[in-house]
Structures are given as structure tokens and as C-alpha cells.
Write an enzyme that holds these catalytic residues in place. Structure first.
Site, short mmCIF file in Angstrom:
data_model
loop_
_atom_site.label_atom_id
_atom_site.label_comp_id
_atom_site.label_asym_id
_atom_site.label_seq_id
_atom_site.Cartn_x
_atom_site.Cartn_y
_atom_site.Cartn_z
N LYS A 18 0.84 -1.21 0.00
CA LYS A 18 0.00 0.00 0.00
C LYS A 18 0.88 1.25 0.00
O LYS A 18 0.65 2.18 -0.78
CB LYS A 18 -0.91 -0.05 1.24
CG LYS A 18 -1.91 1.09 1.32
CD LYS A 18 -3.11 0.71 2.16
CE LYS A 18 -2.88 0.87 3.65
NZ LYS A 18 -2.74 2.27 4.07
N ARG A 119 -8.10 12.60 12.69
CA ARG A 119 -6.66 12.31 12.83
C ARG A 119 -5.82 13.59 12.77
O ARG A 119 -6.16 14.52 12.05
CB ARG A 119 -6.23 11.30 11.75
CG ARG A 119 -6.97 9.98 11.92
CD ARG A 119 -6.56 8.95 10.92
NE ARG A 119 -5.18 8.55 11.09
CZ ARG A 119 -4.54 7.73 10.27
NH1 ARG A 119 -5.16 7.25 9.21
NH2 ARG A 119 -3.29 7.41 10.50
N SER A 163 7.39 9.37 12.05
CA SER A 163 6.30 9.21 11.10
C SER A 163 6.82 9.30 9.67
O SER A 163 7.34 10.33 9.24
CB SER A 163 5.23 10.29 11.31
OG SER A 163 4.40 10.36 10.17
N ASP A 311 2.36 -0.72 12.21
CA ASP A 311 1.04 -1.25 11.83
C ASP A 311 0.85 -2.70 12.29
O ASP A 311 -0.26 -3.22 12.26
CB ASP A 311 0.87 -1.17 10.30
CG ASP A 311 0.72 0.27 9.83
OD1 ASP A 311 0.34 1.13 10.64
OD2 ASP A 311 1.00 0.54 8.65
#
Ligand code: S3P
Length: 426
Positions: A18, A119, A163, A311
Site C-alpha cells: 500500500k 486524525r 512518522s 502497523d
């Protein structure tokens, strides 16, 4: 209902990565000329990115297929065609796109679904503003975002959280800057943007946790061949480990070390996972993985490695339920701001299935007395939570009913087909 399985056996080709599919579409859109993407992830999130670039005037041929061709419009060739660009549920789209929109002319408004609107976006808004980018957010922090292209200044930015989405947005904006842009990450997080920008001809340098990008004049990529998504493979790695009698081979999976923290930890816990046919594909490492059932022991996981398995951390809780002793995860507060609050959701769900688990602000503790007994599991509209519920059912005593399972279409539309091919009963 996901019934207890007596042994999962077979070969699975997991869906395309993805993260890399998003990047192929975004970077492709600012290349000079067409970029053929092979094995693009045909799922809801990545379709959102393709529609977003199309909404900026970029022609996409075969957009519905897994082999789209993005007709790159050049570094500064995007245009405002729509009042609002809808990116659905996709955090990667809404956080990366402002990076390239910063260098265009015109204003672009990005919005998404209820989950996206909750978010935090200040993590990209604030550093982009430091770069001189004009970007507005609702209450300074939330979608919708409006980016107005203009001049961009190169900065050195120390990210407060590890991130990859923030790092990527700044590196993309750095292509348009008046000098080098440096991003320092507090811990390693996925580096697919740097790898692909390098392949497209950008000048990118790495020094430990620092990534430096120089302004670009043009980018070009003939093709991008996307490999299987380690984050999707992770469900089978854990399922194969905890379901007795299993042996599953996963073909063509990306094993970029910035993504494979779960593999490292499962092996340390005693898992039986082997890698074969290791090779490189467009600057990324790929292998076939085979997992067999194994007994596990609990482990404490924290610090730097969490960024390499962000994740997959919830899956570790499920593995921990089958391990001897305790499995502890700390330093993972980021889980609270994913598609759902993955600490609260995970702990409530697993506890209701009979797992001994408790939540902390930044992680959880599992006591591996026995695996899940069974019951109801809520997806909270979060694709990864839904698939975790399914795997919990396969390894449970009585079976698990997952409410709101449809959201798996975000990243793994064929999950049920693959599950059936492994011999599971649904
Ligand atoms: C992603 C980065 C991670 C990850 C997400 C995809 C990416 O998010 O959780 O699923 O493609 O860059 P953060 O950057 O918020 O850690």
C-alpha cells in the site's frame, strides 16, 4: 463467523504494498512522462490517491486495474480542477499530497471521511508552514486542509514522532525548495519515499537518522513494480504461527528492513519463519516467506523498533496471548491516532474474547495464559483491526464474529478468498 482452524496450509500472494503504491502514484504524477505501475494495489486507499491526482489534472490510464499508467505532468504541472479532493480513509494520501501541492500554482482542498477528520494533521501542517508553505487546517490541526502553492524554503526539521508520512511530505516539498531540506527522525521509519525519489533521479542523501533532499529540476521513472505488502503478510505470519498444524508460504513479499520489525520480534519469540529467494526489485528487498506453527515465549518490545512495525504491533498482542509469560509493548502511543485508537480497540476486543490484556497510554501488556476463547469483535471501521479479529477467530476455541468486516477493502479486498484458499471455514 471466523471458526477455529485446524491448520492453515497453502501458498498466498499477498496484495501489493500500500505504501509503495501510494508513492508510485504521487511521485509518478510529478514525473516527466508516463510511469507504468505494475502490480498496483487495487484497493480503496490507493484508489483514493489515483482519484486525487486525476482531480489535479493528471491523466491515469487503466485506473481501475492493477497496472495503471500515470501520465506524469512534470514537477509543476498539477492544476486545480475540483473544489475538494476526497481522499476517503487514506492517511497516507492526505499527509503526502500537500508536499507536492506546495510547488504547484493554485489552491487545493483535501478532505476525507470521519476517521480522517479526527486524525492529527498539525504534524504536517506545522513543518510545512516552517518551509513557507501556505497551508490551512480546520482548528489548525484537522482536515480539511487547503494548500496554496508558492515558494518553499529548505529547512532542517527534527520530527517529534517517527512518522514516515511526515518525513515523506517534507521530502516531497523539498523538491521545490530554495535549498536542501533535512529531516531527522527520532527512530527509523519506512524509507520508501527516499528510495523511489532516488530512483526517479532526485538527489537524496542518508546519514543515519537524517535524510537530506535537494531541489529537483525534473523526475522520471519508466516503471514501478510493486511487491507484496509486508503489513498484509503479517496477518498470515501470525496466523501460521499460532494455529496448530499450519504451514503457509507467502510469495514476493517486501522485506525492506524499515518495515520488518514484526519478523525480528516473532523470530526472537521462537517463531518458525524462513526466507527464500531473496532478491531486489526497484531498490527494494523482496523474498518468499514460509511460516510454520511454533511455540512462543513472551518478550518486552519498546524503543526504536516500534517505528519499524507500527502497523503490526496489534498483531503482536495476539501472538503474545499464545506465548509463555508476558508480552509487553511500550513507546507506541502513535497507535492511538491510526485509522482507529488501536490501543483501546485492541484491548477491549481481545479482553472481551477472554485474553488477559491491559492497556497503557503508550502500549499494552498481555499475559499468555491461553489464546482467545471466542465472542464478538468490533472493527471500529479499521481494516487492520477487522483482519486481526479474523485471525483471532482462526486461533480461538469457539470462533469470533467480526462486526464491520467490510472495511478490509481499504488494503486487502481479497482477504476472505485467501483465507478460504488456506482451508479455513468462514
Ligand atoms: C505509512 C506510514 C505509517 C503507517 C501507515 C502508512 C506510510 O504512518 O502507519 O499505515 O505509507 O508512510 P505514520 O507515518 O503515521 O507512522
Amino acid at each position: 463467523m471466523f471458526a477455529p482452524a485446524s491448520g492453515l496450509k497453502g501458498v498466498v500472494r499477498v496484495p501489493a504494498d500500500k505504501s509503495i503504491s501510494h508513492r508510485a502514484a504521487i511521485i509518478g504524477s510529478i514525473c516527466d512522462g508516463p510511469v507504468a505501475i505494475q502490480n498496483f494495489l487495487a484497493a480503496a486507499d490507493t484508489r483514493s490517491t489515483l482519484s486525487a491526482i486525476a482531480a489535479c489534472g493528471v491523466e491515469v490510464v487503466n485506473a481501475e486495474s492493477d497496472n495503471p499508467v500515470v501520465k506524469g505532468a512534470g514537477l509543476r504541472g498539477l492544476a486545480t480542477l475540483m473544489d475538494t479532493i476526497d481522499i476517503g480513509n487514506s492517511g497516507t494520501s492526505i499527509r503526502l499530497l500537500p508536499g507536492i501541492l506546495a510547488g504547484q500554482s493554485g489552491s487545493f482542498r483535501l478532505d476525507g471521511d470521519e476517521s480522517i477528520r479526527r486524525r492529527p494533521m498539525d504534524r504536517v501542517v506545522n513543518p510545512l508552514r516552517e518551509m513557507g508553505v501556505s497551508i490551512e487546517a480546520r482548528d489548525g490541526s484537522y482536515a480539511p486542509l487547503t494548500v496554496t502553492g508558492g515558494s518553499v524554503h529548505g529547512i532542517t526539521y527534527e520530527m517529534p514522532v517517527a512518522s514516515a508520512q511526515v518525513k515523506s511530505a517534507l521530502l516531497l516539498a523539498g523538491l521545490y525548495a530554495d535549498g536542501p531540506t533535512e529531516v531527522i527522525e527520532p527512530a527509523v521509519c519506512r524509507d520508501h519515499t527516499e528510495v523511489m525519489l532516488d530512483a526517479a533521479g532526485a538527489r537524496v542523501e542518508k546519514e543515519g537518522l537524517l535524510t537530506r533532499i535537494y531541489p529537483a529540476e525534473r523526475l522520471s521513472l519508466d516503471k514501478v513494480e510493486v511487491m507484496g505488502d509486508f503489513s498484509s503478510a503479517a496477518f498470515w505470519l501470525v496466523a501460521g504461527t499460532i494455529v496448530h498444524g499450519s504451514e503457509i508460504t507467502l510469495k514476493g513479499v517486501g522485506i525492506n528492513t524499515t518495515r520488518t520489525g514484526l519478523l525480528t520480534i516473532l523470530l526472537e519469540m521462537g517463531a518458525d519463519i524462513t526466507l527464500e529467494n531473496e532478491r531486489r526489485q526497484g531498490g527494494e528487498a523482496v523474498a518468499d516467506l514460509t511460516v510454520r506453527h511454533a511455540k512462543l515465549h513472551g518478550l518486552a518490545v519498546g524503543g526504536g523498533i516500534t517505528g519499524r512495525m507500527i502497523d503490526e504491533l496489534p498483531l503482536l498482542a495476539l501472538a503474545g496471548a499464545f506465548a509463555d509469560g508476558e508480552t509487553l509493548v511500550t513507546g507506541a502511543a502513535e497507535l492511538r491516532v491510526k485509522e482507529s485508537d488501536r490501543i483501546t480497540g485492541l484491548v477491549d476486543n481481545l479482553a472481551s474474547l477472554g485474553v488477559h490484556i491491559e492497556a497503557f497510554e503508550d502500549g499494552f501488556l498481555v499475559r499468555g495464559i491461553h489464546g482467545p476463547l471466542g465472542g464478538n469483535f468490533r472493527s471500529y471501521g479499521d481494516h487492520r483491526m477487522a483482519m486481526l479479529g479474523a485471525v483471532a477467530g482462526l486461533a480461538s476455541r469457539d470462533g469470533v464474529q467480526v462486526d464491520g468486516f467490510d472495511c478490509v477493502s481499504v488494503s486487502y479486498p481479497n482477504f476472505l478468498k485467501d483465507l478460504e484458499s488456506l482451508g479455513a471455514l468462514i
